[in-house]
Design an enzyme around this catalytic site. Sequence first.
Site, PDB file in Angstrom:
ATOM      1  N   GLY A 547       0.813  -1.198   0.000  1.00  0.00           N
ATOM      2  CA  GLY A 547       0.000   0.000   0.000  1.00  0.00           C
ATOM      3  C   GLY A 547       0.845   1.245   0.000  1.00  0.00           C
ATOM      4  N   PHE A 549       1.668   3.238   2.456  1.00  0.00           N
ATOM      5  CA  PHE A 549       2.555   3.466   3.584  1.00  0.00           C
ATOM      6  C   PHE A 549       3.307   2.206   4.012  1.00  0.00           C
ATOM      7  CE2 PHE A 549      -0.792   6.689   4.179  1.00  0.00           C
ATOM      8  CZ  PHE A 549      -0.002   7.808   4.022  1.00  0.00           C
ATOM      9  N   SER A 551       3.923  -2.463   3.453  1.00  0.00           N
ATOM     10  CA  SER A 551       3.616  -3.758   2.854  1.00  0.00           C
ATOM     11  C   SER A 551       2.976  -4.660   3.895  1.00  0.00           C
ATOM     12  CB  SER A 551       4.892  -4.411   2.316  1.00  0.00           C
ATOM     13  OG  SER A 551       5.536  -3.550   1.384  1.00  0.00           O
ATOM     14  N   LYS A 566       1.138  -5.714   8.825  1.00  0.00           N
ATOM     15  CA  LYS A 566       1.375  -4.539   7.978  1.00  0.00           C
ATOM     16  C   LYS A 566       2.576  -3.776   8.533  1.00  0.00           C
ATOM     17  CE  LYS A 566      -0.838  -0.260   6.401  1.00  0.00           C
ATOM     18  NZ  LYS A 566      -2.055   0.563   6.444  1.00  0.00           N
ATOM     19  N   ASP A 664     -10.749   6.006   2.008  1.00  0.00           N
ATOM     20  CA  ASP A 664      -9.971   5.227   1.025  1.00  0.00           C
ATOM     21  C   ASP A 664     -10.681   3.904   0.709  1.00  0.00           C
ATOM     22  OD1 ASP A 664      -7.912   4.968  -0.761  1.00  0.00           O
ATOM     23  OD2 ASP A 664      -6.467   4.172   0.677  1.00  0.00           O
TER      24      ASP A 664
END
Length: 853
Positions: A547, A549, A551, A566, A664
């Site tokens: 993404g 910001f 992985s 994440k 988002d």
Amino acid sequence: MAIWTTLKAVMQFLIILFLAFFVAAQTPTAQVSTPTSWTNNISLPSVSYSRIILSDGNASAALFENKTISSESMVRGSVCAFYPVDYLKDDQFDPDSARFFLVVALLETSGYNFPDLSNYGLSNIWSANRNKPVRENATLQLLVDGNLELRDADGSLVWSTNTSNKSVAGMKMMDTGNLVLHDTNNNIVWQSFDHPTDTLVPGQKLVRGQKLVSSVSEYNISEGNFYLSVTSHGLLGFYQANVPQMYLKFFDHVWNLESIELKYSGSEDIALYVNAPEFGALGSPWLSASVSVRSRPGLFLKFESNGHLILHDGSMTVAHNMLTSHIPECDYPTICNDYEFCSNGMCLCPPGLAQGEPELAQGESESGCPAINATTCENLEYHSLLTYQNVYHFSYIDDGAAALKGTDIESCKKECLKNCSCKVALFRHDYNSLLGDCFLPSPVLTLIYDEYRRRYYKSSYAFIKTLNNKENGRGSSRSKIVAGSTIGAFFLVGLAIGFWFVFLRNKREEEEYMEDNFDKLSGMLMRFTYQELIVATGDFKEKLGEGGFGSVFEGTLQKGDKIAVKRLDSIGQGKKEFLAEVETIGSIHHVNLVRLIGFCAEKVHRLLVYEFMCNGSLDKWIFSKEPLLRPPLNWEIRMTIVLNIAKGLAYLHEECRQRIVHLDIKPQNILLDEELRAKISDFGLCKLIDRDQSQVVTTMRGTPGYLAPELFSSVITEKADVYSFGIVVMEVVCGRKNMDRSQPEECMHLLPIFMRKAEEDQLVDMVDRSNQDMQFHYSEAVQMMKVAIWCLQSDYKRRPSMSDVVKALEGNLDVEAYLDYTIHNPIKVAAARREAEQGTATPILPSLLSGPR
């Protein structure tokens, strides 16, 4: 010769017959001869401030035909009317400020009242616009095409029967209380009986999949907190919450329940009949009540705002509580105030000391009980549990309501203490076992105290969470005062030393602030070390995705549970986003949101640990190029996924303490579990909006292609998520990306094509052509696309709330009829909005004028 003449005559007859059939087939089906319209104003006949639109024969005779009514006689009838919202409560009526519902009501009067129309009794049994009252001069119109529409005074559509081109010839009010649209042969095309609100009348069925939803109160008929639903597993009653809580269960022994119906079972009896294959065509009577012959024409069964099911004798009296002999009074969720104990119909106060017995409600708080210390999500180490024995909960009738099954009492208590949103834990177990079920109800509502366990065959404990260290907050304030004084003294010593001190201290405090926040968060989430996550992920070997910001990696904890980790790759850019995601996800819980298990905040390392979603993100399924690896999703699964997303967003927008705007929403942030149920993930860009704020101003954020037009002016409301949801629905149904560079230039952007097809009424062309099952369900897919268009309105004020989207997807709300299919340049929209707000007229640059339209 005779034979030839006969054959010739037969042939002529057949030709004439064929021509007759052909002409009949070409003749348009009869519709309403002329449009009929009723305007909500004083020109309509009035009864108790209600404006009458239609009435049955009995009501018409009493109201309009001036027929003589003896003083002993009772006149009952049915009317369709504009009904004022609050006049009964205030005993006043001001047309300029009044709000009205379109209702069907039972009317009754006697010769003692006639002809004083203000004394007529009206009992509402159905409403068309239950959650959207209209104003003076609203109109109800039966159009030439057969559609019945309700529009407010400003012309906006409030409600419709959606019966366009369905051979409607007229409308009438039946003496049963059924509002009917019929064709030229008097066959029913549409009827209010098929759309129940909170009431059943004799002869009306509540079929499987339908609900009776209670009103907010006696005076506000908008949808309230209770609903009664017919399912194949029985008649179930729920209190509406984040996760609905069951408090009533009937007919669960009936195999494949189809419907319930209020019918007369004898000259003096009325009963709620159960219809299922095992009982044959007549059904079986349950929940009977004896009624007088006089009251029979005015009976109706109403699901009340407190969850009771009451049989009414017209508007005059309550005839019978149908559930009295089946549900104890204390089993109703709101019989007492939150956290109060109900015992034999009395409300009791939970004592402040553990193991004590409850006392009669009296004392300091508004509810009559001393207030229990309010808990917060900070300083969880200062929380403790008060223990009460022989305390039960209404949700025990739901076998699936337990948070933990087959657990022990200490594990149940620990689960509540580490769960920020838990206020009360309940533990139920058999007398001969130490293991049982743990319940964490939210909201808690009424608790049941039953010392003698008359209704229960299991032992039960309640643990009420309380804050046991009030001095902590005072100590913190005192420390801040001391620190402030010290800093002030340093500034007095010398300005240069002071600046130096402040600079170093601010730098240190910024780091400590982050750690303090992480320490608070660790109370409600697991905090992992970086080394633990290296081991769990095999040194971040298996990447699941990437993404803006960081992985995401697959991992496995020591006890065998799979996780998704994440890792933020850019701390300088993503620190605030990291905190936002942890704070937001850590404090909310919903079946359609990905669960955050824990986090790691160690030196420069920032990682989030989520539940593992084995089927990955939605984009890999709807845009899949590998049909063998990921087979195409059928219509039912796509419908479920869209509904899951809508419910998750509705929870974020409307059911949390602060509205949470995700900002988002896109297929990459929708994850699917093992059963292909959808959950929303990635809250790094979310924005919190207080309930008293209509919008906030912030920097633009999100993913191009999913951004609402108003975001370019930095104005944020929850309607930005509604727009993004509309794009996702469009992609799910069409089976392609909104922006696809592999397509020819004229087809690269999906949204303009989608809107053009909608305007041309050719949405069926947009259904995913590569999927045969989608083509088979094209009509349902078109309805879903209309919901998407409603969400994609350029003016965010015209977009629906996500709760309305859920209702529309479930078939309980009609989509706005007059939709805007234009696509506005978001940069020009932002510029125009700024000019309007600032009162300036800045010329628009040619480069903006040449942008996409």
